[in-house]
Scaffold this active site. Structure first.
Site, PDB file in Angstrom:
ATOM      1  N   ILE A  32       0.377  -1.456  -0.301  1.00 51.57           N
ATOM      2  CA  ILE A  32       0.136   0.430   0.022  1.00 51.57           C
ATOM      3  C   ILE A  32       0.996   1.064   0.097  1.00 51.57           C
ATOM      4  O   ILE A  32       0.305   2.171  -0.675  1.00 51.57           O
ATOM      5  CB  ILE A  32      -1.126  -0.372   0.987  1.00 51.57           C
ATOM      6  CG1 ILE A  32      -1.759  -0.947   0.972  1.00 51.57           C
ATOM      7  CG2 ILE A  32      -1.894   1.392   1.533  1.00 51.57           C
ATOM      8  CD1 ILE A  32      -2.911  -1.725   2.652  1.00 51.57           C
ATOM      9  N   TYR A 178      -1.607  -6.343  18.137  1.00 49.62           N
ATOM     10  CA  TYR A 178      -1.927  -5.524  16.655  1.00 49.62           C
ATOM     11  C   TYR A 178      -3.581  -5.117  16.654  1.00 49.62           C
ATOM     12  O   TYR A 178      -3.304  -3.802  16.169  1.00 49.62           O
ATOM     13  CB  TYR A 178      -1.729  -6.970  16.308  1.00 49.62           C
ATOM     14  CG  TYR A 178      -2.428  -6.211  14.449  1.00 49.62           C
ATOM     15  CD1 TYR A 178      -1.267  -6.153  13.823  1.00 49.62           C
ATOM     16  CD2 TYR A 178      -3.580  -6.661  14.052  1.00 49.62           C
ATOM     17  CE1 TYR A 178      -1.184  -5.641  12.521  1.00 49.62           C
ATOM     18  CE2 TYR A 178      -3.571  -5.864  12.502  1.00 49.62           C
ATOM     19  CZ  TYR A 178      -2.266  -5.729  11.995  1.00 49.62           C
ATOM     20  OH  TYR A 178      -2.434  -5.211  10.478  1.00 49.62           O
ATOM     21  N   LYS A 182      -4.102  -1.083  16.293  1.00 49.76           N
ATOM     22  CA  LYS A 182      -4.405  -0.311  15.505  1.00 49.76           C
ATOM     23  C   LYS A 182      -5.580   0.470  15.213  1.00 49.76           C
ATOM     24  O   LYS A 182      -5.963   1.599  15.210  1.00 49.76           O
ATOM     25  CB  LYS A 182      -5.169  -1.745  14.260  1.00 49.76           C
ATOM     26  CG  LYS A 182      -3.322  -1.709  13.472  1.00 49.76           C
ATOM     27  CD  LYS A 182      -2.909  -1.413  12.769  1.00 49.76           C
ATOM     28  CE  LYS A 182      -1.793  -1.893  12.020  1.00 49.76           C
ATOM     29  NZ  LYS A 182      -1.260  -0.899  10.739  1.00 49.76           N
ATOM     30  N   THR A 215      -1.292  -8.101   0.922  1.00 48.73           N
ATOM     31  CA  THR A 215       0.502  -7.116   1.453  1.00 48.73           C
ATOM     32  C   THR A 215       0.820  -8.148   1.908  1.00 48.73           C
ATOM     33  O   THR A 215       0.375  -9.525   2.532  1.00 48.73           O
ATOM     34  CB  THR A 215      -0.143  -5.874   1.839  1.00 48.73           C
ATOM     35  OG1 THR A 215      -0.365  -6.359   3.049  1.00 48.73           O
ATOM     36  CG2 THR A 215      -1.000  -5.326   1.216  1.00 48.73           C
TER      37      THR A 215
END
Length: 304
Positions: A32, A178, A182, A215
């Protein structure tokens, strides 16, 4: 494991003329970040590729120049797991105006004991505290550049996060860390936006999430890896170019909304637009808690 070859589904997003604007994109050597940097360069921006590996950064710059021969690019090395590296990079990058900072870089980890150089949980240290410290380091030049913007990526797993007293330390759960990291990126952006507005500082912060994208973050077996299974079942996995569209909207629309992401497949794919903030980001006092904890851990603050 990476998915098989998939194709862009969305028509490229038309961007305004960005000539004269200087943008910094972290993690711009792939995925990205690379797609975002290429689109910004194609619209005329001067783009700094802030990357861990100079060679991968130079390779990315060469790829962008093949698409946009007139692209104005520089490569800067940046290790978001090191406060020392961040301070050095911010000093180099901040020697010139910065009109846009895209905090794109992030990682997942399958090791619950993994730490940054400074002793933070690896995922929280890189995904949030690194972005916090870089933004703070560049904030003086951002506020001086005029009409600057900070875009921070906060994927959908932010819905599962929380900001508690032990934030920044290993919890024994890579999924929790994680998710917490975020959520922090979204809360950071919204709180920075609020504080800058209150202080009448001309810097606008906007969070965005790319949806489900193919990704390299899925390749290491960390918490996002299960997305590959979801992608095969639903067909909702996007290319990095499609996933970059919410980021580009957040970076360029004249009067941005609170949060950008895909509008279809329950937020995992499709055209980009304004979406609802994750519920934990609306908890009373969460912005203040994160601000205080991030300042305490990093020793880095904002001049607001």
């Amino acid at each position: 494991m990476r998915l098989g070859k998939i194709r862009d589904r969305l028509v490229p997003l038309p961007l305004p003329d960005l000539t004269g604007r200087r943008a910094v994109v972290t993690g711009a050597s792939a995925g990205i970040g690379l797609a975002t940097a290429a689109a910004l360069a194609g619209a005329g921006a001067t783009v700094v590729l802030a990357v861990r590996s100079r060679q991968r950064g130079e390779d990315a710059a060469s790829l962008i120049r093949r698409r946009h021969p007139d692209a104005d690019l520089t490569v800067e090395t940046l290790e978001l797991g090191s406060l020392a590296s961040i301070a050095e990079a911010a000093k180099r990058i901040g020697a010139q105006p910065v009109h846009l900072l895209v905090n794109n870089a992030g990682l997942g980890s399958s090791d619950p004991a993994a730490l940054t150089e400074d002793g933070f949980d690896l995922q929280i240290g890189v995904n949030h505290l690194g972005a916090w410290a870089l933004t703070a380091g560049l904030f003086p030049v951002l506020r001086e550049s005029g009409g600057a913007r900070v875009v921070t990526l906060g994927p959908t797993m932010s819905e599962r996060g929380r900001i508690e007293a032990d934030f920044g330390r290993p919890t024994g759960s890579t999924v929790r860390c994680y998710s917490d990291s975020k959520l922090a990126t979204v809360v950071f952006a919204t709180e920075l936006r609020r504080r800058a507005a209150e202080a009448h500082v001309d810097v606008l912060a906007v969070p965005a999430h790319p949806g489900w994208c193919d990704t390299a973050i899925f390749a290491n077996g960390g918490p996002p890896a299960f997305v590959t299974v979801i992608g095969r079942l639903t067909g909702a996995i996007q290319t990095p170019a499609d996933g970059a569209q919410p980021v580009l909207l957040a970076a360029t629309v004249p009067r941005p909304g609170d949060y950008y992401g895909p509008l279809k497949h329950r937020g995992s794919a499709g055209p980009a637009g304004v979406v609802a903030l994750p519920a934990p980001a609306l908890d009373p006092g969460v912005g203040q808690r994160l601000w205080e904890r991030s300042t305490e851990l990093t020793g880095v603050g904002f001049d607001l």
